[in-house]
Design an enzyme around this catalytic site. Structure first.
Site, short mmCIF file in Angstrom:
data_model
loop_
_atom_site.label_atom_id
_atom_site.label_comp_id
_atom_site.label_asym_id
_atom_site.label_seq_id
_atom_site.Cartn_x
_atom_site.Cartn_y
_atom_site.Cartn_z
N SER A 293 21.58 -30.26 11.32
CA SER A 293 21.57 -31.22 12.43
C SER A 293 20.17 -31.65 12.81
O SER A 293 19.92 -32.83 13.08
CB SER A 293 22.28 -30.61 13.65
N HIS A 344 18.53 -30.30 18.04
CA HIS A 344 18.74 -31.73 17.84
C HIS A 344 17.54 -32.54 18.34
O HIS A 344 17.02 -33.41 17.64
CB HIS A 344 20.00 -32.19 18.57
#
Length: 509
Positions: A293, A344
Site C-alpha cells: 500500500s 499510506h
C-alpha cells in the site's frame, strides 16, 4: 470589413490559446466555432467563440439553443457539471431587430441550472477590448495595434499557428506518458503473489508469527537492528483480500507511472515510497504490518508531481479521478480497523519526493533533484529517530504482544523462555511478571508463579488480578486463611468483580 472581423476572431483565439494558455476543447471543421477551457477564470467552464454575421435576433436565439443541446449531450456522456458557458459572437453588425431574451438574460438548461449560457456580441466598437478583458479576466492586445493593415494578414496563417500550438501541446502530453513500457510493475505483481503463496504454505498469511518470520514490519526487531524490515513488507500481504486490493491497484496505477517516468525511475519511486511508508508506520503504528500500500500510494504521489509539473495534462488525463481515489483510500483507512494509514500517507509523501529526486524524463531540474534528496533524507531520518524513541518507550507492550502470541498457540515453553528473558531486560515490569506467572501456572510451576505474583503486589498493591491469582494458588495449596486475605485484597480494588466474590463465598463456607 468581413476580413477585419475574421482577423479579429482568429487573433483573439490566438491570444487566448497561446498567450493566455486557454485549452482548445473543440474546433469546427470550417473554423467558425471553437470551444476553449479557461485557465484561471473559474467563472466560466467553457468559452465558446462563434464567428457569424448576425442579421436577425432570432438567429442568435437559434444558435444559443442549438449550443445548449450540444452541451447537454456532454453531460449525458459523463462530463461533470454544472457547466457555465460564455458565448462570444464575432459579427460585422448587430442584429437589425431586438436581441432575443436568451441573449440578454442568459439561457438555462436542466434541473438546478445544470447548464447556463451567457452571451456577448463583438462588433467594431472602441470599448470591445475592455469589455472582453473584464468578461474573460485577461489582458488583451488590440489586434489593430498588432497589424494596422489587418486585411493583408493571412487569416489562415493565424489559424495554422493556433492549431500547430495546440497539436504541439497534445504531442507533449502524449509523450509525457510514453517514456517506458511496464516491466517492474509486473515483476512486483508476480513477486507479491508468489510471496503470498509462500506465506500460505508456511503457516498462513494472517499468522503473525509467519509474517514476522518472513520480514513484516515489527517494531521491536527494527529497534534491535533489523533495518531490512523497512523493505521486505512491500511484497508481503495479510490475507487474500489485502493481496487482491493491492494487486488491482498496482495493475491499474503502476503502468501509468512506469510509462511516465521509465522503468528505472519507477523502480526507485516504488521502492523509496515503500520504504517511506514502512518508516512512517514504524514511527506512528506499533502493530505488525505488511503490504504494498505504501508503495502504491507512492505511485499516486509521483502522479501528483506530474500534476504540479504539467497541470493541464494531469487534469485532462487523470487529475480529478486521482484525487477521488486517494481520498477514498485514505477515508477507508480511518473507517476500517487495522488499516495502516501512517504507511499510506508516508508512501504518498515518499513517492512525491522520489519523483522530485528522479525528475520527469527530458524535464530534469538539477536543483530540485538535490532539494528532493535533502528533504527526503531529513524526513526519513527524523521519522526513524522518532520511531526508535517510541519503540523504546513501548517495549513492555511489545513483549506482552509477542508473549500472547505464544500463549494463544499454547506454546507455553517458548512463552516461558521469552518472558523470563524479557523480565531480566525490562527490570521487573508488573505486566510482564503477571503474564509470566500465568505461563508458570500452565506449566505447573506454582512456586515460581507465587513468587512472581507476590513480587507484583509489592511493586503495585493495586494490581488486583495478582491478588486474585495468589488467592487461587493459596487455596489450591490448602492455605485458606492466606487465600481469603488475598481475595479480600483483590475485592478492595475491584469490589464488583463477580469472580472475586464467588471465590470469597467459597472460602468462607
Amino acid at each position: 470589413m468581413v476580413n477585419e472581423q475574421d482577423y479579429f476572431y482568429w487573433s483573439l483565439i490566438e491570444q487566448l490559446v497561446i498567450d493566455q494558455k486557454f485549452t482548445i476543447l473543440g474546433l469546427s471543421q470550417d473554423g467558425n466555432e471553437i470551444l476553449l477551457e479557461p485557465v484561471r477564470n473559474k467563472q466560466y467552464s467553457i468559452v465558446r467563440l462563434r464567428r457569424m454575421d448576425v442579421d436577425w435576433g432570432n438567429s442568435l436565439s437559434i444558435d444559443i439553443e442549438k449550443a445548449g443541446l450540444n452541451f447537454q449531450s456532454l453531460l449525458k456522456q459523463g462530463i461533470r457539471g454544472p457547466l457555465h458557458i460564455l458565448n462570444i459572437y464575432v459579427s460585422t453588425l448587430p442584429p437589425v431587430d431586438d436581441y432575443p431574451e436568451a441573449f440578454t438574460k442568459g439561457h438555462t438548461i436542466g434541473k438546478k441550472g445544470a447548464i447556463t449560457i451567457s452571451s456577448f456580441l463583438v462588433i467594431k466598437e472602441e470599448d470591445t477590448k475592455k469589455k472582453l478583458e473584464e468578461i474573460l479576466n485577461v489582458s488583451l492586445k488590440n489586434p489593430q495595434e498588432q497589424n494596422e493593415t489587418s486585411e493583408l494578414e493571412d487569416v489562415q496563417e493565424i489559424r495554422n499557428r493556433v492549431v500547430s500550438h495546440h497539436n504541439e501541446l497534445r504531442e507533449e502530453e502524449r509523450k509525457l506518458f510514453q517514456n517506458g513500457k511496464p516491466f517492474f510493475t509486473y515483476i512486483f505483481l508476480i513477486l507479491q503473489i508468489f510471496m503470498f503463496l509462500l506465506l500460505e504454505f508456511s503457516g498462513g498469511s494472517e499468522n503473525t508469527e509467519t509474517l514476522i518470520q518472513f520480514g513484516a514490519k515489527f517494531n521491536p526487531y527494527i529497534y534491535e537492528g533489523e533495518w531490512w524490515r523497512f523493505v521486505t513488507p512491500i511484497v508481503l500481504h495479510i490475507g487474500f483480500f489485502h493481496l487482491l486490493m493491492n494487486s488491482f491497484a498496482l495493475y491499474y496505477i503502476g503502468p501509468a507511472v512506469e510509462r511516465a517516468y521509465g522503468s528505472g525511475r519507477f523502480l526507485i519511486i516504488y521502492i523509496l515510497a515503500g520504504i517511506s511508508g514502512s518508516i512512517a508506520s514504524f514511527a506512528f503504528s506499533p502493530f505488525v504490518s505488511a503490504g504494498a500500500s505504501g508503495a502504491i500510494f507512492g505511485c499516486f504521489g509521483a502522479l501528483l508531481y506530474i500534476g504540479i509539473h504539467n497541470r493541464k495534462a494531469f487534469l485532462r488525463t487523470m487529475g480529478s479521478n486521482l484525487f477521488i481515489i486517494i481520498g477514498i483510500n485514505l477515508a477507508l483507512g480511518f473507517v476500517i480497523p487495522n488499516i495502516d494509514n501512517a504507511g499510506h500517507i508516508g508512501g504518498l509523501i515518499g513517492g512525491f519526493l522520489a519523483a522530485l529526486i528522479v525528475q520527469i524524463p527530458q524535464k530534469k531540474q538539477r536543483l530540485l533533484s538535490i532539494a528532493g534528496v535533502i528533504v527526503t533524507l531529513g524526513l526519513l531520518y527524523g521519522l526513524y529517530q522518532f520511531g526508535m524513541s517510541e519503540t523504546e518507550s513501548q517495549s513492555p507492550q511489545y513483549t506482552l504482544m509477542r508473549a500472547q502470541e505464544f500463549i494463544e498457540a499454547q506454546d507455553y515453553e517458548s512463552a516461558y523462555t521469552y518472558l523470563s528473558n524479557a523480565n531480566k531486560e525490562v527490570n521487573n515490569s508488573p505486566n510482564i511478571l503477571f503474564q509470566l506467572s500465568v505461563v508458570e501456572i500452565e506449566l505447573g510451576k506454582y512456586d515460581e508463579a507465587i513468587k512472581h505474583l507476590e513480587q507484583i503486589t509489592k511493586i503495585d498493591d493495586t494490581f488486583h488480578e495478582a491478588h486474585y491469582n495468589l488467592a487461587v494458588l493459596y487455596a489450591q495449596g490448602g492455605n485458606l486463611d492466606l487465600a481469603l486475605q488475598k481475595v479480600n485484597k483483590a475485592l478492595q480494588y475491584d469490589s464488583t468483580n463477580e469472580q472475586y466474590n464467588q471465590l470469597k463465598q467459597q472460602l468462607t463456607q
